[in-house]
Design a protein around this motif. Sequence first.
Motif, short mmCIF file in Angstrom:
data_model
loop_
_atom_site.label_atom_id
_atom_site.label_comp_id
_atom_site.label_asym_id
_atom_site.label_seq_id
_atom_site.Cartn_x
_atom_site.Cartn_y
_atom_site.Cartn_z
N PHE A 341 0.77 -1.22 -0.03
CA PHE A 341 0.04 -0.14 -0.12
C PHE A 341 0.88 1.30 0.00
CE2 PHE A 341 -4.20 1.61 1.08
CZ PHE A 341 -3.80 3.19 1.46
N CYS A 342 1.81 1.16 0.91
CA CYS A 342 2.57 2.36 0.85
C CYS A 342 3.61 2.41 -0.34
CB CYS A 342 3.64 2.22 2.17
SG CYS A 342 2.57 2.67 3.81
N HIS A 406 -5.04 14.44 -7.03
CA HIS A 406 -3.78 13.65 -6.51
C HIS A 406 -4.24 12.34 -5.46
CE1 HIS A 406 0.31 13.73 -4.62
NE2 HIS A 406 0.33 12.92 -5.78
N ALA A 407 -5.18 12.89 -4.80
CA ALA A 407 -5.55 11.84 -3.81
C ALA A 407 -6.03 10.58 -4.42
CB ALA A 407 -6.47 12.59 -2.66
N LYS A 408 -6.73 10.98 -5.61
CA LYS A 408 -7.46 9.82 -6.46
C LYS A 408 -6.25 8.88 -6.93
CE LYS A 408 -10.06 8.76 -10.47
NZ LYS A 408 -10.85 9.53 -11.50
N VAL A 409 -5.11 9.63 -7.55
CA VAL A 409 -4.13 8.79 -8.09
C VAL A 409 -3.42 7.98 -7.16
CG1 VAL A 409 -1.76 9.19 -9.31
CG2 VAL A 409 -3.48 10.62 -9.87
N GLY A 410 -3.13 8.49 -5.64
CA GLY A 410 -2.76 8.00 -4.80
C GLY A 410 -3.20 6.55 -4.28
N ILE A 411 -4.54 6.69 -4.24
CA ILE A 411 -5.28 5.40 -3.91
C ILE A 411 -5.39 4.52 -5.06
CG2 ILE A 411 -7.77 4.69 -3.27
CD1 ILE A 411 -6.40 6.10 -0.92
N LEU A 412 -5.42 4.70 -6.11
CA LEU A 412 -5.44 3.83 -7.07
C LEU A 412 -4.14 3.03 -7.32
CD1 LEU A 412 -7.34 5.75 -10.08
CD2 LEU A 412 -8.21 3.88 -8.56
N MET A 413 -3.12 4.02 -7.06
CA MET A 413 -1.85 3.37 -7.13
C MET A 413 -1.56 2.47 -5.70
SD MET A 413 0.18 3.88 -9.63
CE MET A 413 1.82 3.44 -9.08
N SER A 414 -2.13 3.10 -4.67
CA SER A 414 -1.88 1.90 -3.47
C SER A 414 -2.55 0.62 -3.90
CB SER A 414 -2.59 2.61 -2.46
OG SER A 414 -3.88 2.40 -2.27
N LEU A 415 -3.64 0.38 -4.37
CA LEU A 415 -4.56 -0.64 -4.81
C LEU A 415 -3.74 -1.63 -6.06
CD1 LEU A 415 -6.92 -2.63 -4.66
CD2 LEU A 415 -8.11 -0.86 -6.32
N GLN A 416 -3.23 -0.50 -7.01
CA GLN A 416 -2.49 -1.39 -8.10
C GLN A 416 -1.50 -2.09 -7.68
OE1 GLN A 416 -2.82 -0.69 -11.30
NE2 GLN A 416 -1.34 -2.56 -11.68
N LYS A 417 -0.51 -1.58 -6.26
CA LYS A 417 0.64 -2.56 -5.88
C LYS A 417 0.13 -3.61 -5.19
CE LYS A 417 3.79 0.52 -7.23
NZ LYS A 417 4.77 -0.12 -8.34
N LEU A 418 -0.99 -3.70 -4.44
CA LEU A 418 -1.70 -4.66 -3.94
C LEU A 418 -2.03 -5.68 -5.04
CD1 LEU A 418 -3.60 -3.07 -0.86
CD2 LEU A 418 -2.01 -4.93 -0.70
N GLU A 420 -0.90 -6.11 -7.96
CA GLU A 420 0.42 -6.48 -8.48
C GLU A 420 1.14 -7.69 -7.51
OE1 GLU A 420 2.81 -3.32 -9.27
OE2 GLU A 420 1.62 -2.57 -11.16
N ALA A 421 1.11 -7.41 -6.20
CA ALA A 421 1.66 -8.41 -5.38
C ALA A 421 0.95 -9.69 -5.07
CB ALA A 421 2.07 -7.58 -3.95
N GLY A 422 -0.30 -9.81 -5.72
CA GLY A 422 -1.17 -10.77 -5.62
C GLY A 422 -1.89 -10.88 -4.15
N LEU A 423 -2.16 -9.69 -3.67
CA LEU A 423 -2.81 -9.54 -2.48
C LEU A 423 -4.13 -9.11 -2.40
CD1 LEU A 423 0.19 -7.68 -0.47
CD2 LEU A 423 -0.45 -10.08 -0.15
N VAL A 424 -4.64 -8.78 -3.51
CA VAL A 424 -5.92 -8.53 -3.86
C VAL A 424 -6.20 -8.90 -5.25
CG1 VAL A 424 -7.50 -6.31 -4.42
CG2 VAL A 424 -5.85 -6.29 -2.28
#
Length: 428
Positions: A341-342, A406-418, A420-424
């Motif tokens: 997420f971070c 910008h907040a929207k971009v950040g939230i979407l990127m946090s979800l993207q990383k999860l 990609e990691a196979g956690l979501v």
Amino acid sequence: MELQAIYQTLGVSPGVYRYGEAALQRLRDRFADIDRVAEYNQAKVLHAMQQNRVNATHFAATTGYGYDDQGRDNLERVYAGVFHTEAALVRPQITCGTHALTVALSANLLPGDELLSPVGAPYDTLEEVIGIRPGKCSLREYGVTYAQADLLPDGGFDYAAIRSKLNDRTKLVTIQRSKGYATRPSFSVEQIGELTAFCKSLKPDVKVMVDNCYGEFVETREPSDLGADMVVGSLIKNPGGGLAPIGGYICGTKECVERCAYRLSAPGLGQEVGANLGLMPAFYQGLFLAPTVTAGALKGAVFAANLYEALGFSCVPNASEDRHDIIQAVTLGSREAMLAFCRGIQAAAPVDSYVTPEPWAMPGYDSEVVMAAGAFVQGSSIELSADGPIRPPYAVYFQGGLTWQHAKVGILMSLQKLVEAGLVKLPD
């Protein structure tokens, strides 16, 4: 498709983008409510500035002692007008929110007095200030005792416990508005007003201080409107509007603020000294922008809750609850998910986007903390950021965003990383 394409250049996949857009369709009414609060607060700030006749001479820099600093003194009158208090102390010499709280506590508590928290344990960095954890120059070291009434299991106030804890030595009651690093609800201004009235009904001369961090301009009223003797916060959070590079404020009764000024500088000097060092334009303009900036951060928090709750994660507040601060807690359940997420928040930053957040032993905390923040002002949590202690239940705390976009971009990127990691796994 043009908007989706630009998100792809930032690393957001079409699937994550579409998932976010579907959530946004459900949030139009919520966002309209947030905009109405921002409009009210914008008018309130504007009125305070007009009433105090802000003009270009108030932006002049001062150095040295800062005697007769008209811009600094008038800014404090503006803050008092915004928060409807008798006085205010607004200074770049206040280094952070913890410092502002320390000044307010140590100025208004004397040896033999007792401090009461009726809302459970305080934020981590105050533990050493109070003396819950051993620390040099703590209130405990100077003979101030501490009592605590824990919250009820549902997050409500335990009035019976508060009644039993409040005694003849209770001089000051401290109320933390925001959740801090806890997955409890944040308190509304109305709830804080009710708690303040209850404490004063038991002991009319007790002082009530509210840690107002992250809550300013989220509602149309502040705790000072409902009886708090002091409201305290940081300028690199909501009221600085993203422009203030440092500073804090204490608004309250004339007696309380005067004592705070003596503690910040020196007895006999108080508010007469303290140069503004050329920061007045940022302080004035940041306050002017603060209602709108706070609204953008609040939209980001609501958006985050709606995305993550639908994926099965526990969110505080949840997707539909009213909001009383800009912080969104998401319980992710594992160290790996917190770090993913971070990484997403960091990757969405305008500054240091290429950096990988790593947990570290941050001063003032008893466990490792991971922080993601690519900010123009170091540590600014009105800018897009996410952080949390690496400990169960592995909750991450998201806040900020100088703009909603910008907040929207950040939230979407946090979800993207999860993802990609196979956690979501996104729904089909």
